[in-house]
Structure formats: structure tokens, C-alpha cells
Scaffold this motif. Sequence first.
Motif, PDB file in Angstrom:
ATOM      1  N   ASP A 189      -7.536   8.375  -2.394  1.00 23.26           N
ATOM      2  CA  ASP A 189      -6.676   7.889  -1.322  1.00 23.26           C
ATOM      3  C   ASP A 189      -7.437   7.708  -0.016  1.00 23.26           C
ATOM      4  OD1 ASP A 189      -4.482   7.711  -2.905  1.00 23.26           O
ATOM      5  OD2 ASP A 189      -3.286   9.237  -1.879  1.00 23.26           O
ATOM      6  N   ILE A 190      -8.468   8.511   0.208  1.00 23.15           N
ATOM      7  CA  ILE A 190      -9.283   8.339   1.406  1.00 23.15           C
ATOM      8  C   ILE A 190      -9.948   6.962   1.387  1.00 23.15           C
ATOM      9  CG2 ILE A 190     -11.305   9.177   2.669  1.00 23.15           C
ATOM     10  CD1 ILE A 190      -8.974  11.049   2.978  1.00 23.15           C
ATOM     11  N   PHE A 191     -10.548   6.618   0.241  1.00 24.02           N
ATOM     12  CA  PHE A 191     -11.191   5.311   0.125  1.00 24.02           C
ATOM     13  C   PHE A 191     -10.170   4.177   0.227  1.00 24.02           C
ATOM     14  CE2 PHE A 191     -14.215   7.881  -2.627  1.00 24.02           C
ATOM     15  CZ  PHE A 191     -15.173   8.012  -1.621  1.00 24.02           C
ATOM     16  N   ALA A 192      -9.028   4.350  -0.436  1.00 26.21           N
ATOM     17  CA  ALA A 192      -8.008   3.304  -0.417  1.00 26.21           C
ATOM     18  C   ALA A 192      -7.438   3.114   0.986  1.00 26.21           C
ATOM     19  CB  ALA A 192      -6.888   3.639  -1.409  1.00 26.21           C
ATOM     20  N   LEU A 193      -7.199   4.227   1.683  1.00 22.83           N
ATOM     21  CA  LEU A 193      -6.648   4.133   3.037  1.00 22.83           C
ATOM     22  C   LEU A 193      -7.647   3.480   3.988  1.00 22.83           C
ATOM     23  CD1 LEU A 193      -4.414   4.737   5.059  1.00 22.83           C
ATOM     24  CD2 LEU A 193      -5.351   7.058   5.307  1.00 22.83           C
ATOM     25  N   ALA A 194      -8.912   3.849   3.886  1.00 22.80           N
ATOM     26  CA  ALA A 194      -9.938   3.231   4.738  1.00 22.80           C
ATOM     27  C   ALA A 194      -9.987   1.724   4.522  1.00 22.80           C
ATOM     28  CB  ALA A 194     -11.300   3.856   4.456  1.00 22.80           C
ATOM     29  N   ASP A 195      -9.966   1.300   3.262  1.00 25.86           N
ATOM     30  CA  ASP A 195      -9.980  -0.125   2.946  1.00 25.86           C
ATOM     31  C   ASP A 195      -8.727  -0.818   3.484  1.00 25.86           C
ATOM     32  OD1 ASP A 195     -11.128  -2.437   1.393  1.00 25.86           O
ATOM     33  OD2 ASP A 195      -9.210  -2.232   0.333  1.00 25.86           O
ATOM     34  N   HIS A 196      -7.579  -0.155   3.338  1.00 23.74           N
ATOM     35  CA  HIS A 196      -6.309  -0.710   3.805  1.00 23.74           C
ATOM     36  C   HIS A 196      -6.302  -0.866   5.328  1.00 23.74           C
ATOM     37  CE1 HIS A 196      -2.001  -1.441   3.970  1.00 23.74           C
ATOM     38  NE2 HIS A 196      -1.836  -0.389   4.748  1.00 23.74           N
ATOM     39  N   LEU A 197      -6.765   0.152   6.053  1.00 21.98           N
ATOM     40  CA  LEU A 197      -6.789   0.093   7.515  1.00 21.98           C
ATOM     41  C   LEU A 197      -7.749  -0.980   8.008  1.00 21.98           C
ATOM     42  CD1 LEU A 197      -6.718   3.925   8.325  1.00 21.98           C
ATOM     43  CD2 LEU A 197      -4.831   2.298   8.512  1.00 21.98           C
ATOM     44  N   GLU A 198      -8.872  -1.138   7.330  1.00 13.55           N
ATOM     45  CA  GLU A 198      -9.818  -2.189   7.709  1.00 13.55           C
ATOM     46  C   GLU A 198      -9.198  -3.566   7.542  1.00 13.55           C
ATOM     47  OE1 GLU A 198     -13.288  -1.534   5.368  1.00 13.55           O
ATOM     48  OE2 GLU A 198     -14.104   0.028   6.706  1.00 13.55           O
ATOM     49  N   LYS A 199      -8.468  -3.776   6.461  1.00 16.82           N
ATOM     50  CA  LYS A 199      -7.827  -5.069   6.228  1.00 16.82           C
ATOM     51  C   LYS A 199      -6.760  -5.357   7.280  1.00 16.82           C
ATOM     52  CE  LYS A 199      -8.607  -5.201   1.229  1.00 16.82           C
ATOM     53  NZ  LYS A 199      -7.989  -5.101  -0.122  1.00 16.82           N
ATOM     54  N   LEU A 200      -6.103  -4.309   7.784  1.00 19.93           N
ATOM     55  CA  LEU A 200      -5.077  -4.478   8.819  1.00 19.93           C
ATOM     56  C   LEU A 200      -5.668  -4.535  10.223  1.00 19.93           C
ATOM     57  CD1 LEU A 200      -2.283  -2.005   7.620  1.00 19.93           C
ATOM     58  CD2 LEU A 200      -2.348  -4.495   7.343  1.00 19.93           C
ATOM     59  N   VAL A 250       1.536   0.883   7.307  1.00 18.77           N
ATOM     60  CA  VAL A 250       0.152   1.279   7.595  1.00 18.77           C
ATOM     61  C   VAL A 250      -0.261   2.465   6.740  1.00 18.77           C
ATOM     62  CG1 VAL A 250      -1.450   2.085   9.371  1.00 18.77           C
ATOM     63  CG2 VAL A 250       0.253   0.323   9.921  1.00 18.77           C
ATOM     64  N   ILE A 251       0.567   3.524   6.698  1.00 13.83           N
ATOM     65  CA  ILE A 251       0.181   4.675   5.877  1.00 13.83           C
ATOM     66  C   ILE A 251       0.992   4.784   4.588  1.00 13.83           C
ATOM     67  CG2 ILE A 251      -0.730   5.956   7.827  1.00 13.83           C
ATOM     68  CD1 ILE A 251       1.755   7.675   7.783  1.00 13.83           C
ATOM     69  N   GLY A 252       1.939   3.886   4.365  1.00 21.41           N
ATOM     70  CA  GLY A 252       2.521   3.725   3.044  1.00 21.41           C
ATOM     71  C   GLY A 252       3.628   4.680   2.661  1.00 21.41           C
ATOM     72  N   LEU A 253       4.436   5.142   3.633  1.00 21.49           N
ATOM     73  CA  LEU A 253       5.637   5.894   3.289  1.00 21.49           C
ATOM     74  C   LEU A 253       6.757   4.923   2.957  1.00 21.49           C
ATOM     75  CD1 LEU A 253       5.641   8.781   5.931  1.00 21.49           C
ATOM     76  CD2 LEU A 253       4.483   8.643   3.730  1.00 21.49           C
ATOM     77  N   LYS A 254       7.755   5.374   2.221  1.00 21.94           N
ATOM     78  CA  LYS A 254       8.841   4.515   1.776  1.00 21.94           C
ATOM     79  C   LYS A 254      10.129   4.828   2.526  1.00 21.94           C
ATOM     80  CE  LYS A 254       6.439   2.656  -1.590  1.00 21.94           C
ATOM     81  NZ  LYS A 254       6.030   1.259  -1.568  1.00 21.94           N
ATOM     82  N   VAL A 255      10.858   3.795   2.935  1.00 21.14           N
ATOM     83  CA  VAL A 255      12.170   4.015   3.529  1.00 21.14           C
ATOM     84  C   VAL A 255      13.115   4.498   2.440  1.00 21.14           C
ATOM     85  CG1 VAL A 255      14.151   2.959   4.666  1.00 21.14           C
ATOM     86  CG2 VAL A 255      11.840   2.275   5.310  1.00 21.14           C
ATOM     87  N   GLN A 256      13.663   5.682   2.644  1.00 19.63           N
ATOM     88  CA  GLN A 256      14.521   6.276   1.635  1.00 19.63           C
ATOM     89  C   GLN A 256      15.995   6.135   2.002  1.00 19.63           C
ATOM     90  OE1 GLN A 256      14.621  10.585   1.396  1.00 19.63           O
ATOM     91  NE2 GLN A 256      14.433  10.485  -0.831  1.00 19.63           N
ATOM     92  N   ASP A 257      16.303   6.254   3.296  1.00 18.52           N
ATOM     93  CA  ASP A 257      17.696   6.254   3.727  1.00 18.52           C
ATOM     94  C   ASP A 257      17.741   5.811   5.174  1.00 18.52           C
ATOM     95  OD1 ASP A 257      20.458   6.691   3.688  1.00 18.52           O
ATOM     96  OD2 ASP A 257      20.223   8.701   4.485  1.00 18.52           O
ATOM     97  N   PHE A 282       0.835  -1.193   0.000  1.00 17.03           N
ATOM     98  CA  PHE A 282       0.000   0.000   0.000  1.00 17.03           C
ATOM     99  C   PHE A 282       0.870   1.244   0.000  1.00 17.03           C
ATOM    100  CE2 PHE A 282      -2.047   3.470   2.328  1.00 17.03           C
ATOM    101  CZ  PHE A 282      -3.181   3.654   1.549  1.00 17.03           C
ATOM    102  N   ALA A 283       0.465   2.266  -0.749  1.00 14.84           N
ATOM    103  CA  ALA A 283       1.153   3.547  -0.740  1.00 14.84           C
ATOM    104  C   ALA A 283       0.165   4.642  -1.103  1.00 14.84           C
ATOM    105  CB  ALA A 283       2.323   3.555  -1.718  1.00 14.84           C
ATOM    106  N   LEU A 284       0.191   5.738  -0.362  1.00 14.15           N
ATOM    107  CA  LEU A 284      -0.592   6.901  -0.735  1.00 14.15           C
ATOM    108  C   LEU A 284      -0.005   7.500  -2.010  1.00 14.15           C
ATOM    109  CD1 LEU A 284      -0.987   8.559   2.767  1.00 14.15           C
ATOM    110  CD2 LEU A 284      -2.759   7.369   1.484  1.00 14.15           C
ATOM    111  N   SER A 285      -0.850   7.993  -2.894  1.00 15.66           N
ATOM    112  CA  SER A 285      -0.336   8.562  -4.135  1.00 15.66           C
ATOM    113  C   SER A 285       0.384   9.880  -3.894  1.00 15.66           C
ATOM    114  CB  SER A 285      -1.493   8.777  -5.127  1.00 15.66           C
ATOM    115  OG  SER A 285      -2.442   9.680  -4.600  1.00 15.66           O
ATOM    116  N   ALA A 286       0.001  10.598  -2.841  1.00 14.78           N
ATOM    117  CA  ALA A 286       0.666  11.854  -2.489  1.00 14.78           C
ATOM    118  C   ALA A 286       0.415  12.113  -1.012  1.00 14.78           C
ATOM    119  CB  ALA A 286       0.136  13.014  -3.322  1.00 14.78           C
ATOM    120  N   ALA A 287       1.438  12.610  -0.324  1.00 12.17           N
ATOM    121  CA  ALA A 287       1.295  12.886   1.107  1.00 12.17           C
ATOM    122  C   ALA A 287       2.104  14.119   1.475  1.00 12.17           C
ATOM    123  CB  ALA A 287       1.742  11.685   1.935  1.00 12.17           C
TER     124      ALA A 287
END
Length: 278
Positions: free
Chosen positions: A234-245, A181-188, A4-9
Motif C-alpha cells: 500500500d505504501i508503493f501504491a499510495l505513492a504512485d497514486h499521489l504522484e498521478k494526482l 486521495v486516500i481511498g476511503l469509501k462513503v458508507q452513509d 484507488f483504495a487502501l487494502s486496510a486502514a
Amino acid sequence: MAEFALSAAGLETVALRVKNRNLMIEFYRDIIGFNLKREENELAIFGTAKDKNDLLWLEESPYAQDHTGEIKKLKRLCLVIPSEKEMADLAQRLLQANYPIEDALTANEASGILVEDPEGNQLEIYFGSKNTHQNPVALNLVALAQKATGEFPRLSDGVHFDKIHLNTSRLNEQQDFLENVIGLKVQDETSGILALNGGNFHVGLSTGQGGTLDLATDDVLGLDFLQFRVPQADIFALADHLEKLSVEFFIDHKKQIITVYDPTGIEWWFVSEEKKRH
């Protein structure tokens, strides 16, 4: 499960719980240069000179515990200044107010100033790319302030927060929340400090113990919540993602706002781009 990843944050609003709202208003308005847009009951809401944004909320909580000198959930906020001319005007305001400077460094046309607000929240103000900060040297604030023109008595619309650095006693759980959970990426990852990237927003994590780290944000001064503006999808996608988790969260009846707490107790707000700004 698909990753999961938010398209923009992009970080839209930082909310701080404060003891002395008037003193903090004087700092953020008169020295840093935020525009005080309005006051609503215990809230003071700041943005830039013209844009319809709410970059900073100060919520007065006179009964919250100070924990002065102790470690806080918020390690540092980073504020980006888009031009050297604007940075010079800000430096001049700091010097004219004789405000304490924690540090000031420069390298390869990039400059940074570190201060603490009146209640001990660290604010890093910088101009230029942080990627160029190799072997920095002391920044001559007097020389920088001499370039001030007075063109920027208030912060311009290009100013924004681009990073927040957090202290946590639950490093692995906090990293898992940000990444999975909220889909940020480890960069460094260097020297035990994690830098996570999500679009235009970065989070740094440092481990610590004691202080306010394991206390409810409602009970202590400092960082209260972070608010992000995201596409409606992203609101809909995040809600669905949090419910699955099976992660607890709140979503309003219009399905335009989601709020969720991280393991450190900080509340993260995700607001639809379709929801009207104040």
C-alpha cells in the motif's frame, strides 16, 4: 484512472498537541486507563497494558494557541472498550475522580460515555455495537460502576480507536481527499454528516467556520496527526497514486513512511507493517 483504495486502514496512533502535558497524562493514564509507555522530550506516548502499540501521543506545545471554547478541527474521538467488565472499571474511575460527564447513554446492551479531556478534546467511550443505538436512554453510571471488579486498572489490548469525527470549513475538499486521495469509501450520509469507512476505521465530517479550522496545526492545540499501519504494498501504491494526482507528499528514503496533509491541515501518516515498532 482506476479507483484507488487502501487494502486496510486501521487507525494506529492519534497525536494531540497539548499545553499541559502533566495534567493530560493524569487524565489519560489515571482516569481513562492508558498505559504510559515512555516519555521522549516533549512527547508522552501511550498504549494498552501489554500490546506493542502507540495509540496516543501527547506533544507538549506550550506556545501553541489555546482557542478555548472555539471550534476545533477535532470534533470527537471514539474509543472502543471490548467488554462490559472493563467499561465498569472505567466508569468507576470516572466517578471516583468526580470527573465531569458530558453525556452517558445506553441502548440494547450498548453503552457510551462522552467526556472532554482537560484541554477540551471530546472522547466518546463505548462498549457494544453502535448499530444497536436505537432510541437510547440515560446510562446509570453508578449502577455500571457497581459492576467493577478492578480487573482492568489499565486498558486491555482489545481497546482501540475506531472513529474520528472532524470539523472542517472545506467539506467538499475534505470529502474528496478522504474518498479519492486516500481511498476511503462513503458508507452513509445523513443530516449533513458524512461517515466514511475504510476497513476498521471511520471518519465523520461536519462543516463549520472560524476557530482553529483554517489555522496551521503547528500553531494551535488539538489534533496534530493520524498514523495508520498498512501493508508495504500500500505504501508503493499510495505513492504512485499521489504522484498521478500531483498531490504533495513526503516519503522516507526506505519507502516505509508516507505523510500527506488533508485540506483541513491535518497530517496523515501511513507506515509500513514492515517498519519496526518502538
